[in-house]
Design an enzyme around this catalytic site. Structure first.
Site, PDB file in Angstrom:
ATOM      1  N   GLU A  67      32.836  26.980  37.408  1.00  0.00           N
ATOM      2  CA  GLU A  67      32.211  28.042  36.758  1.00  0.00           C
ATOM      3  C   GLU A  67      33.496  29.118  36.633  1.00  0.00           C
ATOM      4  O   GLU A  67      34.104  29.176  37.543  1.00  0.00           O
ATOM      5  CB  GLU A  67      31.148  28.691  37.487  1.00  0.00           C
ATOM      6  CG  GLU A  67      29.846  28.829  36.932  1.00  0.00           C
ATOM      7  CD  GLU A  67      28.515  29.477  37.599  1.00  0.00           C
ATOM      8  OE1 GLU A  67      28.352  30.469  37.323  1.00  0.00           O
ATOM      9  OE2 GLU A  67      28.236  28.670  38.208  1.00  0.00           O
ATOM     10  N   LYS A  68      33.443  29.843  35.746  1.00  0.00           N
ATOM     11  CA  LYS A  68      34.324  31.036  35.540  1.00  0.00           C
ATOM     12  C   LYS A  68      34.461  31.707  36.766  1.00  0.00           C
ATOM     13  O   LYS A  68      33.675  32.550  36.959  1.00  0.00           O
ATOM     14  CB  LYS A  68      34.296  31.774  34.197  1.00  0.00           C
ATOM     15  CG  LYS A  68      34.432  30.930  32.916  1.00  0.00           C
ATOM     16  CD  LYS A  68      35.768  30.729  32.706  1.00  0.00           C
ATOM     17  CE  LYS A  68      36.175  29.780  31.845  1.00  0.00           C
ATOM     18  NZ  LYS A  68      36.839  28.508  32.216  1.00  0.00           N
ATOM     19  N   GLU A  69      35.750  32.038  37.484  1.00  0.00           N
ATOM     20  CA  GLU A  69      35.550  32.731  38.427  1.00  0.00           C
ATOM     21  C   GLU A  69      36.336  34.127  38.073  1.00  0.00           C
ATOM     22  O   GLU A  69      36.765  34.884  38.933  1.00  0.00           O
ATOM     23  CB  GLU A  69      36.383  32.024  39.447  1.00  0.00           C
ATOM     24  CG  GLU A  69      35.532  30.860  40.262  1.00  0.00           C
ATOM     25  CD  GLU A  69      34.480  31.294  41.080  1.00  0.00           C
ATOM     26  OE1 GLU A  69      34.288  32.508  41.177  1.00  0.00           O
ATOM     27  OE2 GLU A  69      33.746  30.541  41.341  1.00  0.00           O
ATOM     28  N   SER A  70      36.531  34.163  36.830  1.00  0.00           N
ATOM     29  CA  SER A  70      37.554  35.337  36.425  1.00  0.00           C
ATOM     30  C   SER A  70      36.680  36.730  36.693  1.00  0.00           C
ATOM     31  O   SER A  70      37.417  37.885  36.897  1.00  0.00           O
ATOM     32  CB  SER A  70      37.527  35.617  34.945  1.00  0.00           C
ATOM     33  OG  SER A  70      36.565  35.276  34.222  1.00  0.00           O
ATOM     34  N   ASP A 109      36.871  31.520  25.742  1.00  0.00           N
ATOM     35  CA  ASP A 109      36.037  32.228  26.796  1.00  0.00           C
ATOM     36  C   ASP A 109      36.270  33.654  26.806  1.00  0.00           C
ATOM     37  O   ASP A 109      37.041  34.297  27.281  1.00  0.00           O
ATOM     38  CB  ASP A 109      36.392  31.716  28.116  1.00  0.00           C
ATOM     39  CG  ASP A 109      36.807  30.187  28.184  1.00  0.00           C
ATOM     40  OD1 ASP A 109      37.763  29.867  28.503  1.00  0.00           O
ATOM     41  OD2 ASP A 109      35.949  29.446  27.490  1.00  0.00           O
TER      42      ASP A 109
END
EC number: 3.6.4.12
Lengths: 628, 689
Positions: free
Chosen positions: A23-26, B542
C-alpha cells in the site's frame, strides 16, 4: 534478501510488480480518538442477544482496541492518541479541565501504537473509574466546556507533521446528541458558537473531524441538533450520514469499525468508454493478502539494527561499479544488451488508461480466469462532472443484462486485460456488506493458463464418469454438510495470529505465549453426527464399492505410478541395508563419520527422514533422531 | 534439462487460402522458437510445409505420392536460422493435404526414434482444413484416419491442431469443411490430441503454446471429506503468470579485447551496524528481528521454530455452501486444479460424482489446505466443479484461494440511490447504456468469443522476444511498435466500433461530461511532468488521496485554473495575477497539462490548432517571465511523447507553423542558439520516419 526466510508467506515477493501488493505509504495518518466519558456513556447500554449488555463506553473502547490491533499489524507507521473527555481527572499539556490523554511509558501522547499501549488499553475499564473517573464537564452555572477543551487538546496534538504528508483526523465517540442541552440562554448560544468555531479552526488546518455516534433503538441520535454544524454536514451529505441505529450490538460494532477506516484511494484512473468519452474512477484495494512485516537484521550481541549495504561488483575485473543501466539476456550464444529505458519502452503498450473493449455474458468468465486479488472501482465527479452518472447507468445495465465488461488496463508495469464485474449493493441489518461499484479482475493470458486436465485424457476411450446414483449420493452428502451462512472472510489467518501473538508476548516480555485458536479446522463434532456419518458411508459405498483398498487400487492399475513403486523399492532396500549396521554403537563411538553418505542415507531413508544436506548435516540428523 | 527435451514438428499449411493469415503464423512460430532458444535450447524442431508448389520429402522418394509436401527443415536443435526461415515462409500455390503432411511428419519421427523411445514428441498442425484430402486406396477416409491415429498413439506422439476458420476462412466448400472437421475430430478422440478452432488473427496468435512447462504437482494425497472418507487427488497449477524475464545486470568494465569476459555483475550485501558504520557484521553475528509496531523483537531461528504455527500437511473439507455465497471478486491468487489420482478409477469416480452433484445443485466446497509438511500457513479456498465436456477427459475441480479476515478492508461507500438526482441516469440515458452493453458484444452467438483468455497472448512478452531477435541482428535497433494484431487487445476493435456507430453516438449524445471548473489543482490523468521518465507512468499516476480537502470555502473570483473553454485567456489572466509568486509557476504548469490533454485527446488532429494557440501563448508567457527553460524542456518532452505515441503528425504540424524553441536572443537564460531553435522540429522529423 530474506524477507520471509521460511518461505511461509511467499507470494510473488520477487515480483517486479509487488508495488501492487504494497500500500502507498506516502501519506501517514495522525489520528486522535476523542471518547466521551460522561456518566451517560456508562449508564446507557446496548441490548445484545445472548451475551451480557455492553455500555456505550465499553463499545467505544472495544472498537478502538480492535482497530489498534489491526493498525499495529497493517499500518504501524500511523500515529494515534487516545483522549477521553468529560473526565474527573485531567492530563494534557494545556492543563485543561475534563480532558484526559491515555498513555503508557516510552511513548509520546501522539505516537505509533506499541504493544504496551494495546495491552494496557485492553484493561482500561478496570482502571478507568479509579484513575480517570467520569464526570459531566458541561454544567449550567459554570463556563466549563469539556467538548471545547477536548477539541483544543486534539488539535494541539495534531499540530505535529505537515498537512501535506499526513492525513489528520479526529474521531469523536459520543452518545450525547445535544451537549449543551441543559444550558440555557445566552450562555448556551455563546458556548455553541465558540465550540463550533474551535472545530472550524481545526478543519481549516486540514484536520477532519468525524463523528461516531452511539445510539439506542428507542432514542435516535439526532445529528442535526448540534453535530451537523460541528462536522460540517449540509443538505445531501446529511442524508447520507446515517447514524448507526444498531439493533443488535454486533451490528453496531461492525458499523463503527467500518467507519473508523479511511478509504484509501490507490489510484485515480481515466476509463475511456468510446471515442474520447472518458470518465473518472478511483480504485481501491479492498482485498489484499496481509503478510507479516519484513524482518530487520540485528546485531546478535547488542540487538542494534544493522544497515544492509548493497554493492555491485564486476565479475571480470572485481571492480566496484555503480548500478549499471544495461541489462543482458543470453540468446543464441550471445549476450544481448538492453538498456533499462528500452525495457520500460517494451512494457509501455498503452497510455495507462482503462479502455473499454466490449461486453460479454457473465458465463464467459470462468473460475480459472484469475491471477491476483481484484481491485474495486468507484466513480468520482471530482474532476469530470458526469462521470458518476455514466458509471451508474453502465452499472445498472450490466447488472440487469448479466454481462461484464472487458477492458485493457495499460499500467506501465503490468499491462493486462481485465474483467469489470458490476456488484450491486448488499445491505444486511442496516449495514453495508458489499459496496456498489465494479470489481476489476485481472485476466490471465494464454501463456498463463495450463491445460493439465488434458494431460490425463485417456487416449483409449472414455474416462470414467459418475452414474446418476453416485451423483445422487453425493447430493445427499452435500445437503448434510452444508455451511448455510458461510461468509468469505469469517476465518482469521491462524499463522498470522500466531505470529503476532508470539511477537506481542516477547515484546512485553511475558513468560507465556498465549494459545491461539485455529478457526480453519473442520468441525469434527458436526462431522461426527450420525446423519453426516451415514451420508458419508453411503457415498463411499456407492463410489468405492465394498472392498476398497487404496494401495491395491494403485498397484492394480499398474502404469500409474512407476515413480512411487521405485520410491517404495528404494525404501525397502534401505530398511534391509540399514539392518546390517549397529547404529547405536556407531553413534556412541563417533564412528558415523567413517561411513559414506550412501550408507548414512540408508538410515535416514529407513526412518523416512530427509536425505538432503552435507555429510555433517546427515550425521547430526541421525544423532538427533536417535536422541543423542 | 535434457530429460524434458522435446521434439516438435510444425506442419504448416501454406496453400493459397492460408496466405492471409501466414504473417501471424510466421510470427507465432518464430516466437515459439525464440522462446525455445532461451528456455529449452536443446529441443529439436522440424518444419514441414504443405500446399507448396514443390515436393520434397523422403516418402515421395521411397513410395511416391505425397505431392506438395516440403520438409523445410528436418528435426534439428533450435537455432537462429530456424527463426529466420520461419519469418519468411514461402507462399504456396496448391491446395494442401493435411493428412499427407501428418504422415510425412510421423514418418520422420518414427525413423528418428523408433517405437521404443519415450522422448516427448509433438506434432503441431496449423491449417484451415478447407481443401479435401485424397481418397485412400483401401477403406474410407475415416478408416484411414483411425489407423493413423492408432499409430500415433502407439508411438506416444501428441498432436495439436489449430484450425483457422470463421472470417479468415473466406467462402469455403461447406461439405469439405465438415468432412475434414470430422476427420480431425477422430484424432482428438483417438490420441492425445488437441483441436482448437480460431477465427481471428489475435486468437491464432494465442492458440499455439509457445512455451512448454512440464507441470509439477503441488500436492499429492488425500482430499479428506471426513476422517472416514478420503479421495486421492493430485493438485496442479491451473494458471500461473508467465513472468517477464529477469535480465542480468551488464558490466562494461572488462576490456573489449577480453573475449572470455562474462560481463556479469555480482551483487554483494554487507551488514553494518548503524552506530559504527566501519564495522561489518558477519552472518553469524546477526539475528533476525521481527517488527511489532515500533519495536523490533529479536528471535533466534530455533526459538522461532519452537513457537511458530505448524500445521500438518492435509487437505480437509470444511463443508459445502451455495455458489452465490462466494462472490467472484474474492478469488485471491492464481488458480489450482484438483485432479483425481489418474491411476485410481474409483477416485476419478468420486471426484466426478461430487463435481456433477455440485454443478447440478449450484454448490461449491470450502476446503482447508496445507500443501506440504513444514509449510507455516494454511489456505482456505473454494472448490468449484469443472465438469468435462470431452468424453476422455476426467472431471476435476478448480481451486481458488479465499481471503482471511485480515485480508479484507471493509470500506463503506455511498449507496448510488443516495446520490443527488442530477447524478442519476434518466430513462433515456439508461436505455442508451443498455444498448451499449448489449451491442458492444464480444461474444456474439454463432461466432468466436473475442479476447478469450485461452487464446489471448501477452503482448509485452511477444514484443520482448521479437525485440531480442531483432537486437541479435542489429544491436542498435529501436524498440519496434506493438504488433498490429495484438493492438486489438489494447484498443477497441474498429470493426466492432463501426458496426455499432449509432449505438455509441447515441450514448455519447445522452451523457454530458464537464470539467470541474472549481478545481484548484488540475491533476488530470497520467500526465508526465518529468521528461519521458522511466518511472513516469508509475509515479505520476498515483495521486495522493487528499488533494481536495477544504477548498470549498475559498472564494473563486480569480482564475485559479486553466479551463478547457478559453485556455489562452485563463493562462494570461493567471500569469498577470500579482497576489502571489506561485501563480506564474502554476499557470505554466497547468498550461503544459492542458496542451498535453489537447494533443492526447485529439481525434484526427482536430485539437491541434487549439494546442498550437496554447503553445504560442505559453511561449510568449515564458519569454515575458524569462523562463525559457520551462518552455524548451516542455517542447522537447512533448515531441518525444508524440513520437512514442504515434502522434508524429503533431510535430509535423508544429514544424509547418514554424514554432521554435526559445533562443538566447529572446531570453538570455536560454541555452539554445538561434540555429538550434529553428532546426529543432525540422531535425526531429527524419528520426521519426
Amino acid at each position: 534478501m530474506d524477507v520471509d526466510p521460511d518461505d511461509v508467506f511467499r507470494d510473488d515477493e520477487d515480483d517486479a510488480d509487488n508495488e501492487f501488493y504494497r500500500e502507498k505509504e506516502s501519506t501517514k495518518e495522525l489520528l486522535v480518538y476523542l471518547v466521551d466519558a460522561s456518566p451517560k456513556m456508562f449508564s446507557t447500554s446496548c441490548p445484545s442477544g445472548d451475551q451480557k449488555d455492553e455500555t456505550h463506553f465499553q463499545i467505544a473502547v472495544s472498537c478502538i482496541s480492535q482497530s489498534l490491533k489491526t493498525q499495529i499489524i497493517n499500518r504501524s507507521y500511523d500515529e494515534v492518541a487516545i483522549c477521553f473527555f468529560n473526565t474527573r481527572e485531567k492530563k494534557n499539556l494545556q492543563e485543561l479541565n475534563g480532558v484526559f490523554i491515555f498513555n503508557v511509558a516510552e511513548r509520546e501522547y501522539l505516537d505509533r501504537p506499541t504493544a504496551r499501549l494495546i495491552k494496557e488499553f485492553d484493561c482500561i475499564e478496570e482502571r478507568f473509574m479509579k484513575e480517570i473517573g467520569s464526570q459531566n464537564g458541561i454544567i449550567s452555572g459554570t463556563r466549563e466546556n469539556s467538548l471545547y477543551n477536548a477539541l483544543w487538546v486534539a488539535q494541539a496534538l495534531l499540530r505535529k507533521g505537515s498537512a501535506k504528508t499526513a492525513d489528520k483526523r479526529i474521531l469523536l465517540f459520543t452518545n450525547e446528541d445535544d451537549p449543551f442541552g441543559n444550558i440555557k440562554g445566552a450562555t448556551k448560544i455563546d458556548m455553541t458558537r465558540t465550540t463550533l468555531q474551535r472545530a472550524k479552526d481545526a478543519q481549516d488546518l486540514g484536520i477532519s473531524i468525524e463523528l461516531l455516534p452511539l445510539s439506542q433503538p428507542d432514542e435516535e441520535f439526532n445529528v442535526s441538533l448540534f453535530f451537523a454544524d460541528l462536522i460540517g454536514l449540509e443538505g445531501d451529505d446529511l442524508a447520507q450520514f446515517l447514524p448507526s441505529v444498531g439493533e443488535k450490538l454486533e451490528d453496531m460494532k461492525d458499523q463503527l469499525r467500518k467507519r473508523m477506516f479511511t478509504k484509501r484511494i490507490v489510484r485515480k484512473i481515466a476509463f475511456s468508454i468510446a471515442n474520447g468519452l472518458s470518465i473518472e474512477l478511483n480504485t481501491y484495494a479492498l482485498i489484499r493478502p496481509t503478510i507479516p512485516g519484513a524482518i530487520t537484521w540485528l546485531d546478535s550481541v547488542s540487538n542494534c539494527p544493522l544497515k544492509a549495504e548493497r554493492s555491485f561488483i564486476c565479475s571480470d575485473t572485481g571492480a566496484l561499479v555503480q548500478e549499471p543501466l544495461k541489462r543482458y539476456q543470453p540468446y543464441k550464444n550471445e549476450n544481448i544488451k538492453i538498456s533499462v529505458e528500452e525495457l520500460s519502452e517494451i512494457k509501455r503498450i498503452s497510455t495507462g488508461h482503462l479502455r473499454l473493449l466490449g461486453f460479454k455474458p457473465l458465463s464467459c468468465l470462468k473460475d480459472y480466469h484469475n491471477l491476483r486479488p481484484s481491485t474495486f472501482i468507484f466513480p468520482s465527479d471530482e474532476e469530470v462532472f458526469g462521470s458518476t452518472c455514466i458509471f451508474i447507468a453502465l452499472h445498472r445495465s450490466m447488472l440487469r443484462l448479466e454481462r461484464f465488461a472487458v477492458a485493457f488496463y495499460g499500467s506501465s508495469s503490468h499491462p493486462q486485460l481485465v474483467a469489470l464485474i458490476a456488484q450491486k449493493e448488499i445491505i444486511s441489518h442496516g449495514g453495508q456488506v458489499e459496496p456498489p461499484g465494479m470489481h476489476m479482475i485481472y485476466l490471465p493470458y494464454s501463456e498463463d493458463i495450463r491445460h493439465v486436465e488434458e494431460l490425463y485424457s485417456n487416449s483409449n476411450g472414455a474416462a470414467p464418469k459418475a452414474t446418476d446414483d453416485q451423483i445422487e449420493k453425493a447430493t445427499a452428502l452435500m445437503k448434510r454438510i452444508d455451511l448455510k451462512d458461510f461468509s468469505v472472510c469469517q476465518f482469521s489467518n491462524p499463522a498470522l495470529q500466531r505470529h503476532y501473538a508470539v511477537l506481542q508476548a516477547l515484546a512485553l516480555e511475558e513468560p507465556d505465549i498465549p494459545e491461539t485458536i485455529d478457526e480453519t479446522l473442520p468441525d469434527e463434532e458436526g462431522m461426527a453426527k450420525p446423519g453426516v456419518v451415514s451420508a458419508v458411508e453411503e457415498f463411499k459405498l456407492s463410489v468405492y464399492g465394498d472392498n476398497y483398498d487404496e494401495e491395491k487400487e494403485l498397484v492394480g492399475n499398474g502404469k500409474a505410478s512407476e515413480t512411487s513403486k521405485k520410491r517404495k523399492a528404494i525404501a525397502d532396500n534401505a530398511v534391509k541395508e540399514s539392518a546390517n549396521y549397529d547404529w547405536d554403537d556407531l553413534a556412541d563411538n563417533g564412528k558415523l563419520k567413517d561411513l559414506t553418505v550412501v550408507e548414512l542415507k540408508y538410515y535416514l531413508t529407513a526412518h523416512s527422514l530427509p536425505v538432503t544436506g552435507k555429510k555433517e548435516a546427515l550425521i547430526s540428523r541421525i544423532l538427533t533422531h536417535m536422541g543423542k | 534439462m535434457a530429460r524434458n527435451k522435446e521434439t516438435l514438428l510444425l506442419l504448416l499449411d501454406v496453400g493459397p487460402s492460408m496466405h492471409c493469415v501466414l504473417p501471424q503464423v510466421e510470427n507465432v512460430c518464430s516466437l515459439l522458437v525464440e522462446k525455445k532458444l532461451i528456455y529449452s535450447k536443446y529441443d529439436e524442431v522440424g518444419v514441414i510445409l504443405f500446399g507448396t508448389e514443390d515436393t520434397k520429402n523422403e516418402l515421395t522418394e521411397e513410395v511416391g505420392g505425397y505431392q506438395h509436401v516440403v520438409v523445410l527443415r528436418n528435426t534439428k536443435v533450435v537455432d537462429g536460422d530456424l527463426v529466420e526461415a520461419l519469418q519468411q515462409l514461402p507462399r504456396g500455390t496448391c491446395d494442401g493435404d493435411f493428412l499427407d503432411a501428418i504422415i510425412v511428419g510421423m514418418d520422420i519421427l518414427i525413423k528418428k526414434f523408433g517405437e521404443t523411445d519415450k522422448k516427448k514428441k509433438r506434432i503441431c498442425l496449423i491449417t484451415n482444413a478447407l481443401c479435401p484430402i485424397k481418397d485412400s486406396f483401401e477403406g474410407t477416409k475415416e478408416d484411414q484416419v483411425i489407423t493413423i491415429a492408432e499409430q500415433m498413439a502407439k508411438h506416444g506422439m501428441r498432436m495439436e491442431s489449430i484450425v483457422v476458420r470463421g472470417k479468415l476462412a473466406g467462402d469455403a466448400n461447406k461439405r469439405i469443411m465438415e468432412e475434414n472437421d470430422v476427420l480431425l475430430n477422430i484424432f482428438s478422440q483417438k490420441t492425445c490430441a488437441k483441436l482448437v478452432y480460431v477465427e481471428s488473427p489475435t486468437s491464432l496468435f494465442g492458440a499455439l503454446r509457445t512455451r512448454n512447462i512440464s507441470p509439477v504437482t503441488i500436492f499429492r494425497g488425500d482430499l479428506e471429506l471426513s476422517s472416514k472418507m478420503k479421495i486421492k487427488v493430485w493438485v496442479y497449477k491451473k494458471t500461473s503468470e508467465e513472468k517477464f524475464p529477469t535480465l542480468k545486470k551488464y558490466s562494461d568494465k572488462a576490456p573489449p579485447t577480453d573475449k572470455f569476459a562474462t560481463h556479469e555483475v555480482k551483487v554483494d550485501y554487507e551488514y553494518r551496524s548503524v552506530e559504527d558504520t566501519s564495522k561489518v557484521v558477519p552472518p553469524e553475528g546477526r539475528i533476525k528481528g521481527y517488527r511489532y509496531g515500533p519495536q523490533v523483537v529479536p528471535i533466534a531461528p530455533s526459538e522461532w521454530d519452537a513457537v511458530k504455527f505448524k500445521p500438518e500437511k492435509s487437505v480437509k473439507l470444511l463443508g459445502f455452501t451455495d455458489a452465490k455465497n462466494i462472490l467472484r471478486h474474492y478469488y485471491m491468487k492464481d488458480v489450482n486444479v484438483f485432479i483425481a489420482d489418474p491411476g485410481n478409477t474409483r477416485a476419478i469416480l468420486a471426484v466426478s460424482a461430487l463435481a456433477r452433484a455440485m454443478k447440478e445443485k449450484n454448490k461449491v466446497a470450502i476446503v482447508r489446505c496445507v500443501w506440504r509438511n513444514g509449510q507455516g500457513s494454511v489456505v482456505v479456498g473454494v472448490l468449484t466443479p469443472s465438469v468435462s465436456d470431452k468424453d476422455n477427459t476426467p472431471d476435476s475441480f478448480f481451486f481458488n484461494v479465499l481471503p482471511f479476515a485480515e485480508d479484507v478492508r471493509e470500506f463503506q461507500f455511498p449507496s448510488f440511490n443516495n446520490f443527488p438526482v442530477s447524478w442519476q441516469p434518466n430513462e433515456q440515458q439508461q436505455e442508451a447504456a443498455d444498448n451499449l452493453v448489449k451491442m458492444l458484444d464480444l461474444a456474439p452467438s454463432g461466432k468466436e468469443e473475442a479476447l478469450q483468455p485461452n487464446f489471448t497472448p501477452n503482448p509485452v512478452l511477444e514484443r520482448f522476444y521479437r525485440y531480442l531477435e531483432l537486437k541479435s541482428k542489429h544491436p542498435d535497433a529501436a524498440v519496434p511498435p506493438l504488433d498490429e494484431t495484438l493492438k486489438k487487445m489494447t484498443e477497441p476493435d474498429p470493426e466492432v466500433l463501426s458496426q455499432n456507430k449509432s449505438v455509441i453516438d447515441a450514448f455519447r449524445r445522452n451523457f454530458e461530461l464537464k470539467e470541474n471548473p472549481k478545481l484548484k489543482k488540475s491533476t488530470r490523468r497520467f500526465l508526465q511532468e518529468k521528461p519521458s521518465g522511466l518511472k513516469g507512468g508509475e509515479g505520476c499516476g498515483d495521486i495522493a488521496a487528499q488533494s481536495v480537502d477544504s477548498i470549498k470555502d475559498t472564494s473563486v473570483v480569480k482564475v485559479e485554473n486553466i479551463g478547457n473553454l478559453a485556455p489562452v485567456q485563463d493562462f494570461e489572466n493567471m500569469m498577470s495575477r500579482r497576489d502571489g509568486p506561485e501563480w506564474i509557476g502554476k499557470a505554466i504548469k497547468d498550461m503544459k497539462k492542458r496542451i498535453f490533454d489537447l494533443v492526447e485527446d485529439s481525434f484526427e488532429g482536430d485539437n491541434y490548432p487549439k494546442a498550437l494557440e496554447c503553445l504560442v501563448a505559453l511561449r510568449k508567457g515564458c519569454i515575458l517571465e524569462q523562463e525559457p527553460k520551462h518552455f524548451n524542456d516542455f517542447l522537447h518532452h512533448l515531441c518525444k511523447f508524440c513520437q512514442k505515441n504515434n502522434l508524429n503528425c503533431f510535430c509535423e504540424f508544429l514544424a509547418s507553423k514554424e514554432l521554435t524553441l526559445i533562443s538566447k536572443t529572446e531570453a538570455i537564460d536560454s541555452e539554445v542558439t538561434d540555429d538550434e531553435a529553428r532546426s529543432f522540429l525540422v531535425k526531429s522529423e527524419p528520426k521519426t520516419k
